[in-house]
Design a protein around this motif. Sequence first.
Motif, PDB file in Angstrom:
ATOM      1  N   ILE A  58       4.930 -26.614   4.576  1.00 31.94           N
ATOM      2  CA  ILE A  58       5.967 -27.084   3.532  1.00 31.94           C
ATOM      3  C   ILE A  58       5.609 -26.874   2.156  1.00 31.94           C
ATOM      4  O   ILE A  58       4.312 -26.807   1.773  1.00 31.94           O
ATOM      5  CB  ILE A  58       5.825 -28.729   3.728  1.00 31.94           C
ATOM      6  N   GLY A  59       6.636 -26.300   1.399  1.00 35.93           N
ATOM      7  CA  GLY A  59       6.150 -25.830   0.097  1.00 35.93           C
ATOM      8  C   GLY A  59       5.912 -24.464  -0.135  1.00 35.93           C
ATOM      9  O   GLY A  59       5.526 -24.018  -1.353  1.00 35.93           O
ATOM     10  N   ASP A  60       5.702 -23.764   0.831  1.00 35.01           N
ATOM     11  CA  ASP A  60       5.782 -22.207   0.925  1.00 35.01           C
ATOM     12  C   ASP A  60       7.042 -21.438   0.557  1.00 35.01           C
ATOM     13  O   ASP A  60       7.646 -21.145   1.450  1.00 35.01           O
ATOM     14  CB  ASP A  60       4.816 -21.909   2.228  1.00 35.01           C
ATOM     15  N   SER A  66      15.883 -17.564   5.656  1.00 40.13           N
ATOM     16  CA  SER A  66      16.178 -17.889   7.079  1.00 40.13           C
ATOM     17  C   SER A  66      14.978 -18.786   7.666  1.00 40.13           C
ATOM     18  O   SER A  66      15.126 -19.633   8.490  1.00 40.13           O
ATOM     19  CB  SER A  66      16.192 -16.709   7.853  1.00 40.13           C
ATOM     20  N   VAL A  67      13.574 -18.273   7.631  1.00 44.03           N
ATOM     21  CA  VAL A  67      12.613 -18.857   7.980  1.00 44.03           C
ATOM     22  C   VAL A  67      12.593 -20.202   7.498  1.00 44.03           C
ATOM     23  O   VAL A  67      12.130 -21.350   8.048  1.00 44.03           O
ATOM     24  CB  VAL A  67      11.219 -18.147   7.742  1.00 44.03           C
ATOM     25  N   PHE A  68      12.911 -20.432   5.994  1.00 41.98           N
ATOM     26  CA  PHE A  68      12.607 -21.629   5.445  1.00 41.98           C
ATOM     27  C   PHE A  68      13.493 -22.728   5.848  1.00 41.98           C
ATOM     28  O   PHE A  68      13.040 -23.787   6.219  1.00 41.98           O
ATOM     29  CB  PHE A  68      12.714 -21.222   3.885  1.00 41.98           C
ATOM     30  N   PHE A  69      15.036 -22.243   5.972  1.00 39.11           N
ATOM     31  CA  PHE A  69      15.862 -23.064   6.773  1.00 39.11           C
ATOM     32  C   PHE A  69      15.504 -23.673   8.074  1.00 39.11           C
ATOM     33  O   PHE A  69      15.567 -24.714   8.575  1.00 39.11           O
ATOM     34  CB  PHE A  69      17.102 -22.440   6.775  1.00 39.11           C
ATOM     35  N   LEU A 123      20.662 -14.405  15.543  1.00 43.37           N
ATOM     36  CA  LEU A 123      21.799 -13.987  14.432  1.00 43.37           C
ATOM     37  C   LEU A 123      21.084 -13.684  13.389  1.00 43.37           C
ATOM     38  O   LEU A 123      21.467 -12.692  12.732  1.00 43.37           O
ATOM     39  CB  LEU A 123      23.052 -14.924  14.555  1.00 43.37           C
ATOM     40  N   ALA A 124      20.241 -14.445  13.031  1.00 41.37           N
ATOM     41  CA  ALA A 124      19.294 -14.287  11.730  1.00 41.37           C
ATOM     42  C   ALA A 124      18.695 -12.845  11.712  1.00 41.37           C
ATOM     43  O   ALA A 124      17.863 -12.579  12.616  1.00 41.37           O
ATOM     44  CB  ALA A 124      18.423 -15.400  11.534  1.00 41.37           C
TER      45      ALA A 124
END
Length: 249
Positions: A58-60, A66-69, A123-124
């Motif tokens: 969290i916060g990175d 795509s990884v964040f979502f 798909l990402a």
Amino acid sequence: MLRIFPGIASGFAGPGMASIDQQPAGRPDSGLAYVPVAWLVIVMALSAYGLFSSWRLIGDFSLPDSVFFLIYGGLTGGIVTILWGLYLLGLAFNRSARFPRHYTIWQVVIIVWLVVRQAYLLLAPDFVFSAEALAYTIAEIAIGLLCIYLLRRGTGAEAVYANPETERPPVLVSILAALLGIILGGAIGACAGFFAGSLIADATDMSCFEGACGFFAAFIGLAGLVIGAIAGGISAVWRVNRRKKVPVA
């Protein structure tokens, strides 16, 4: 001379007479109606493990979008899964007649989430295909569908979860109790786990080179945190809902 009527000999029972071939009313056919409850606990445990394993990310903001979502979607889904699951456990502990329907809704939502997540991973562009991850997803969906099947009408589940509608504590009370139980249980479990890890490290003369013994104690503390949080949440919901309730008029 004692006469045996053909109707009785063939298992037929007239008015006011019990059939010798029928099982007593209300007896479940098997214990399979408890399988969904066990799977509910397992899914909650997996969600809790996912929350704690992703917490450090969290916060990175250096991660790809795509990884964040995916991470934040997983955190949100895990929290909803645990809180909703605690409410369902309250219904299951009281053998409420509402449990099969509410569980089915929960399980359908979980299956939809698994399908959406797997489609997103495929798909990402920042993710690669993993046959192992796909197999795990398919297995989770299959078990979920099996649990829905086990709670359908006519399987005996209605005899297990047969308590009528009653005056229950408000849902908000159960949620607050669950949150308090998770916090207290997690804190107690983390402290106990860290203490146990430290004792194990000392008893085994574990090397502290580059903080190895400290990392080990922290790992045991994290395991205690997960176990304590789950046990505390379940215990809190059970204690709130186990009180005698007055049937609704």
